[in-house]
Design an enzyme around this catalytic site. Structure first.
Site, PDB file in Angstrom:
ATOM      1  N   GLN A  17     -36.450  66.562  42.192  1.00 52.18           N
ATOM      2  CA  GLN A  17     -35.085  66.968  41.882  1.00 52.18           C
ATOM      3  C   GLN A  17     -35.011  67.430  40.436  1.00 52.18           C
ATOM      4  OE1 GLN A  17     -32.259  63.850  42.552  1.00 52.18           O
ATOM      5  NE2 GLN A  17     -30.840  64.767  41.118  1.00 52.18           N
ATOM      6  N   SER A  47     -39.007  63.286  38.002  1.00 54.34           N
ATOM      7  CA  SER A  47     -39.934  62.337  38.637  1.00 54.34           C
ATOM      8  C   SER A  47     -40.781  63.044  39.670  1.00 54.34           C
ATOM      9  CB  SER A  47     -39.162  61.217  39.335  1.00 54.34           C
ATOM     10  OG  SER A  47     -38.417  60.489  38.403  1.00 54.34           O
ATOM     11  N   GLU A  74     -27.120  60.057  47.732  1.00 60.03           N
ATOM     12  CA  GLU A  74     -27.906  58.998  47.134  1.00 60.03           C
ATOM     13  C   GLU A  74     -27.249  57.659  47.467  1.00 60.03           C
ATOM     14  OE1 GLU A  74     -27.859  58.957  42.923  1.00 60.03           O
ATOM     15  OE2 GLU A  74     -29.760  57.898  42.775  1.00 60.03           O
TER      16      GLU A  74
HETATM   17  C1  LIG Z   1     -37.426  56.852  35.131  1.00 60.15           C
HETATM   18  C2  LIG Z   1     -36.533  58.045  35.158  1.00 60.15           C
HETATM   19  C3  LIG Z   1     -36.644  58.970  36.189  1.00 60.15           C
HETATM   20  C4  LIG Z   1     -35.827  60.107  36.229  1.00 60.15           C
HETATM   21  N1  LIG Z   1     -35.995  60.995  37.239  1.00 60.15           N
HETATM   22  C5  LIG Z   1     -35.251  62.140  37.250  1.00 60.15           C
HETATM   23  C6  LIG Z   1     -35.477  63.132  38.231  1.00 60.15           C
HETATM   24  O1  LIG Z   1     -36.327  62.991  39.102  1.00 60.15           O
HETATM   25  N2  LIG Z   1     -34.737  64.266  38.201  1.00 60.15           N
HETATM   26  C7  LIG Z   1     -33.763  64.443  37.270  1.00 60.15           C
HETATM   27  O2  LIG Z   1     -33.093  65.466  37.317  1.00 60.15           O
HETATM   28  N3  LIG Z   1     -33.534  63.531  36.297  1.00 60.15           N
HETATM   29  C8  LIG Z   1     -34.262  62.380  36.259  1.00 60.15           C
HETATM   30  N4  LIG Z   1     -34.053  61.444  35.266  1.00 60.15           N
HETATM   31  C9  LIG Z   1     -33.079  61.737  34.238  1.00 60.15           C
HETATM   32  C10 LIG Z   1     -31.857  60.872  34.288  1.00 60.15           C
HETATM   33  O3  LIG Z   1     -31.013  61.277  35.328  1.00 60.15           O
HETATM   34  C11 LIG Z   1     -31.184  60.966  32.907  1.00 60.15           C
HETATM   35  O4  LIG Z   1     -32.081  60.402  31.973  1.00 60.15           O
HETATM   36  C12 LIG Z   1     -29.877  60.219  32.850  1.00 60.15           C
HETATM   37  O5  LIG Z   1     -28.908  60.844  33.660  1.00 60.15           O
HETATM   38  C13 LIG Z   1     -29.344  60.066  31.417  1.00 60.15           C
HETATM   39  O6  LIG Z   1     -29.330  61.276  30.729  1.00 60.15           O
HETATM   40  P1  LIG Z   1     -30.004  61.404  29.266  1.00 60.15           P
HETATM   41  O7  LIG Z   1     -31.370  60.865  29.381  1.00 60.15           O
HETATM   42  O8  LIG Z   1     -29.817  62.795  28.817  1.00 60.15           O
HETATM   43  O9  LIG Z   1     -29.167  60.427  28.365  1.00 60.15           O
HETATM   44  P2  LIG Z   1     -27.830  60.794  27.584  1.00 60.15           P
HETATM   45  O10 LIG Z   1     -26.905  61.452  28.536  1.00 60.15           O
HETATM   46  O11 LIG Z   1     -28.172  61.494  26.318  1.00 60.15           O
HETATM   47  O12 LIG Z   1     -27.301  59.347  27.265  1.00 60.15           O
HETATM   48  C14 LIG Z   1     -27.581  58.622  26.067  1.00 60.15           C
HETATM   49  C15 LIG Z   1     -26.655  57.423  26.007  1.00 60.15           C
HETATM   50  O13 LIG Z   1     -25.318  57.880  25.946  1.00 60.15           O
HETATM   51  C16 LIG Z   1     -24.554  57.295  26.959  1.00 60.15           C
HETATM   52  N5  LIG Z   1     -23.541  58.231  27.439  1.00 60.15           N
HETATM   53  C17 LIG Z   1     -23.678  59.543  27.730  1.00 60.15           C
HETATM   54  N6  LIG Z   1     -22.531  60.040  28.202  1.00 60.15           N
HETATM   55  C18 LIG Z   1     -21.648  59.021  28.223  1.00 60.15           C
HETATM   56  C19 LIG Z   1     -20.293  58.891  28.597  1.00 60.15           C
HETATM   57  N7  LIG Z   1     -19.579  59.899  29.108  1.00 60.15           N
HETATM   58  N8  LIG Z   1     -19.713  57.686  28.459  1.00 60.15           N
HETATM   59  C20 LIG Z   1     -20.411  56.636  27.961  1.00 60.15           C
HETATM   60  N9  LIG Z   1     -21.676  56.693  27.592  1.00 60.15           N
HETATM   61  C21 LIG Z   1     -22.292  57.872  27.727  1.00 60.15           C
HETATM   62  C22 LIG Z   1     -25.551  56.965  28.055  1.00 60.15           C
HETATM   63  O14 LIG Z   1     -25.059  55.957  28.910  1.00 60.15           O
HETATM   64  C23 LIG Z   1     -26.746  56.539  27.238  1.00 60.15           C
HETATM   65  O15 LIG Z   1     -26.589  55.189  26.898  1.00 60.15           O
HETATM   66  C24 LIG Z   1     -34.856  60.307  35.226  1.00 60.15           C
HETATM   67  C25 LIG Z   1     -34.725  59.356  34.201  1.00 60.15           C
HETATM   68  C26 LIG Z   1     -35.561  58.253  34.161  1.00 60.15           C
HETATM   69  C27 LIG Z   1     -35.393  57.267  33.032  1.00 60.15           C
END
Ligand SMILES: Cc1cc2nc3c(=O)[nH]c(=O)nc-3n(C[C@H](O)[C@H](O)[C@H](O)COP(=O)(O)OP(=O)(O)OC[C@H]3O[C@@H](n4cnc5c(N)ncnc54)[C@H](O)[C@@H]3O)c2cc1C
Lengths: 375, 414
Positions: free
Chosen positions: B135, B170, B253
């Site tokens: 994805q 992933s 999901e």
């Molecule tokens: C092990 C793993 C597997 C993954 N696999 C996939 C995959 O297969 N495909 C895919 O597309 N993605 C994947 N992801 C990505 C995952 O969906 C994102 O990491 C996740 O949605 C968070 O986005 P970010 O990392 O950009 O964090 P950010 O959005 O930058 O968040 C940083 C911090 O800010 C907080 N924050 C952000 N916005 C808000 C808000 N509106 N209110 C309060 N707090 C907020 C968050 O909670 C977090 O604490 C994976 C992530 C991990 C860790």
């Protein structure tokens, strides 16, 4: 598999909620809270007329004979409404003890009177602080009379009869404890009201002096019966706690939508949103654990002891969590006597202790899980 | 309220049990049973090969993706049959974790939006594990704020040309296909200019670079797109409607609820039952008991919450956002459970890997757990979902909601 209440049971819930919304307004609860009456007599009468007091009592003994799932449904609504009546002591504790261990004559005497609202019953177990344990019972039974003091006894000041746990042996084992039924209107009993955390459900101290008593169940079986009674009551109380959690969450949510600060609804602040989301989470976990307990209770499944302990712990945590954060969401208003938040806070914290505190149930849960794993 | 199998359910269970008994890869049972989050590895075999072989065997006998329609490689089973299967499959179910994104998210999105001929061509090999899907949503500038993504798709004849970068994908390194969310119109507000596609991961111009995770493993990747061509017939949903399509993915999901969430509790309970502390068995210690009981009711609460959801599903009701609580509760619980298990080990808890207590089971769990609280939506996003969609509280203030995407100020790593 079907893990939900039936349509009939949901209809019963709607009926109970409608009835309690009308007859058990916060104003009615306050009349008892403010000390104007020891309980809401009108409501008690109404509950009897609706058939709610005897919902799980067999028809042969004047009840509706519906069953324990139906009682769970009613219990949840009683908790939502914070009903100021001796429901748990009479229906969960006294009636269940009689259903488990009473002889025909005892059941005939008390169960129809409970169902019709004529008799209030209770369980006299505790003797001061501490959790349920045979060791803490000092009150003695000998030659058909009881001597000793029980406190706190839930609804003791308004009860007509009590199931009393007494010491009949000195071996140091569970078999030292036997149960008795006492008609509190007969002689040999002195009752004193105690102030307590939740005045909408009274607590008392009862002194027995050469008080005549009838055995309930076989001699030496008292502790094993009590454990079963507490397990069943744990599930039923869990439903009251779930109802209370839901109501506290709802109050908090409504206030968060209503109250404006910094030019916005406070419910738009994430700290407040997340607090309410966490309340929802604990209320949901408690509800699911309680459903499992309800299933085990209604089928008398071998899982009941474990399910009851899990429901008890989860629902106690949820109600305390929701009740305290409901006050927090309400800010200063939440800390006033005028707002209803404290009624749920009081109830949550009183209920957390009534069947023994969390430590007792944690112990029970782990013991029971170990037994299951060993089997 | 009833926990017993109906006669049909009992028959289904017996058939499933007999088939699993005769066909499962028993040589790995013990290892799989002793694995937990962060530690599904096999000593003498490649786990992906074993997982693919088991999935294929299931598919050939009609036991793959049970709830999918038969014509797409499933069995057309009821939600309850799916749960019964999971109960019977037991530790072998760990192997299907390799396919969870394909089966849980990509497949249902294809089912909802792909053309019929694509569904018939692509879904059966996805169900059977022959083809693995990933994805491709998240980007450096679009994680929680996924609608902030920048990967461009531009129309060129009958094709779309893709340029940009995805991250945290992933399984991209062993995936055959992926669903891809792109920006097709930067001049409209961010939610309105997105479009979804599926693509062959072997297409020219796709470059996958594994990322080393905090846990030390490499399960996710960066994926770069340089002039990658996708034919228009591989578009999922309308042009500009990608946000709605992605919501369907995320909704699906949730209905993957049957998949039991891992909490770490059974592992901890088992550990405390055998562990000796100074004074005796850990499980007889008052403080240990209090902790265990607290987690026990969370684990059982989650289990019965999902059963309630399944009961609702089987009556034709849709699972709602209330199912967001599973990951929210389990994520931090598994982290706390692992922390506590190591605390019980004292100074020795610092050792990880094969030489550690229980071959490093809890150490591996501790190091994988932070990812669980982030993947598929962070704890904070889950709480927002519950607050807004279940409790009806106001949405967060969004300053960029009505601004054309290319006018939104940018700063930070994007
Ligand atoms: C092990 C793993 C597997 C993954 N696999 C996939 C995959 O297969 N495909 C895919 O597309 N993605 C994947 N992801 C990505 C995952 O969906 C994102 O990491 C996740 O949605 C968070 O986005 P970010 O990392 O950009 O964090 P950010 O959005 O930058 O968040 C940083 C911090 O800010 C907080 N924050 C952000 N916005 C808000 C808000 N509106 N209110 C309060 N707090 C907020 C968050 O909670 C977090 O604490 C994976 C992530 C991990 C860790």
């Amino acid at each position: 598999m079907n893990f939900d209440f039936s349509d009939d049971q949901k209809q019963l819930r709607d009926q109970a909620r409608k009835f309690l919304t009308e007859k058990c307004s916060p104003k009615a609860v306050r009349a008892v809270l403010d000390g104007k009456a020891p309980y809401d007599k009108e409501l008690w009468k109404g509950l009897a007329e609706m058939g709610f007091l005897g919902v799980a009592i067999p028809e042969d003994f004047g009840g509706a004979g519906a069953g324990h799932l139906e009682l769970c449904v009613i219990a949840e609504e009683m908790g939502r409404a914070n009903a100021p009546v001796p429901f748990s002591s009479t229906v969960y504790l006294a009636a269940e003890a009689l259903l488990i261990a009473g002889n025909e004559a005892q059941k005939k005497k008390w169960l129809p009177a409970i169902a019709s609202g004529e008799a209030i019953g209770t369980l006299a177990l505790f003797e001061g602080k501490g959790n349920p344990s045979p060791k803490t019972i000092k009150l003695t039974a000998a030659n058909g009379v009881l001597n000793g003091v029980k406190k706190p006894v839930a609804d003791g000041a308004i009860a007509d009869f009590a199931v009393v746990a007494a010491r009949t042996g000195s071996s140091g084992r569970d078999g030292d404890i036997s149960l008795f039924v006492v008609d509190l209107k007969d002689g040999g009993v002195e009752v004193k009201s105690l102030t307590n955390l939740d005045p909408t459900r009274g607590q008392a101290e009862i002194t027995f002096r050469d008080c005549k008593a009838e055995p309930l169940g076989a001699a030496g079986e008292g502790w094993s019966i009590l454990t079963q009674v507490l397990d069943r009551a744990a599930v039923l109380c869990a439903f009251e706690q779930v109802g209370g959690s839901d109501r506290a969450l709802e109050m908090g949510r409504d206030y968060a939508l209503d109250r404006i600060a910094f030019g916005r609804q406070i419910g738009s602040f994430q700290a407040v949103k997340h607090m309410l989301a966490d309340m929802y989470v604990s209320a949901t976990l408690a509800r699911s654990n309680s459903y499992y307990g309800a299933w085990a209770l209604s089928t008398n499944a071998a899982e009941l002891p474990e399910a009851a302990a899990a429901a008890r712990i989860s629902a106690t945590q949820a109600f305390q969590h929701c009740a305290k954060n409901n006050i927090q969401v309400h800010g200063g208003m939440g800390f006033t006597w005028e707002f209803d938040c404290h009624m749920y806070y009081r109830r949550a914290n009183a209920m957390a202790l009534g069947l023994g505190s969390l430590s007792y149930w944690e112990d029970q849960l782990i013991d029971r899980m170990r037994k299951k794993n060993a089997a | 309220m009833n926990f017993d199998d109906t006669p049909q359910e009992a028959e289904f269970r017996a058939t499933a049990r007999a088939w699993i008994g005769a066909n499962a890869p028993k040589q790995y049972e013990d290892e799989l049973r002793k694995s937990s989050l962060g530690r599904t590895q096999l000593k003498n075999a490649n786990i992906l090969d074993v997982a693919k072989a088991w999935q294929k065997k299931k598919a050939d006998a009609g036991w793959a993706c049970l709830h999918w329609p038969k014509e797409y490689g499933g069995r057309g089973s009821s939600p309850i049959e799916r749960v019964i299967w999971q109960q019977e499959e037991g530790p072998f179910g760990q192997l299907s974790r390799m396919f969870i994104i394909g089966h849980g998210m990509c497949g249902p999105t294809m089912m909802a939006f792909a053309r019929e001929e694509h569904k018939r061509a692509y879904l059966p090999p996805l169900a059977s594990g022959e083809k693995v899907w990933c994805q491709l949503f998240s980007e450096p500038a679009g994680g929680s704020d996924v609608a902030g993504l920048r990967t461009r798709a531009e129309k060129d004849g009958d094709d779309w040309v893709i340029n940009g970068q995805k991250i945290w994908t992933s399984g991209a390194h062993y995936s055959d296909y992926g669903i891809l969310l792109t920006r097709t119109d930067p001049t409209v507000p961010k939610h309105k200019g997105l479009t979804m596609f599926f693509l062959d991961m072997k297409s020219p111009g796709v470059e996958v670079r594994p990322i080393k995770q905090a846990s030390g493993a490499s399960d996710f990747n960066e994926v770069y797109f340089t002039n990658v061509r996708i034919p228009d017939h591989q578009r999922l949903g309308e042009v500009g409607d990608g946000w709605n399509v992605s919501l369907t993915t995320l909704m699906n999901e949730r209905s993957a609820i049957g998949a039991a969430v891992s909490t770490g509790f059974p592992e901890l309970f088992e550990y405390c039952s055998s562990l000796m502390l100074d004074g005796g068995p850990a499980i007889e210690d008052r403080a240990v008991r209090a902790k265990l009981a607290n987690w026990a009711v969370k684990a059982s609460g989650l289990k019965y919450t999902s059963m309630r959801a399944i009961s609702a599903l089987s009556k034709g009701e849709r699972p709602g956002p209330e199912n967001s609580i599973g990951k929210l509760v389990a994520g931090s619980m598994i982290q706390d459970v692992a922390t506590y298990a190591l605390d019980l080990q004292g100074a020795g808890g610092v050792v990880s890997g094969e030489n550690a207590e229980l071959a490093g089971r809890f150490q591996a769990m501790l190091l994988r757990a932070p990812g669980t609280r982030v993947e598929g939506g962070t704890d904070e996003i889950m709480r927002n979902i519950i607050a807004e969609r279940v409790l009806g509280l106001p949405g967060d203030i969004r300053v960029d909601k009505d601004v054309p995407f290319n006018k939104i100020p940018t700063k930070g790593r994007g």
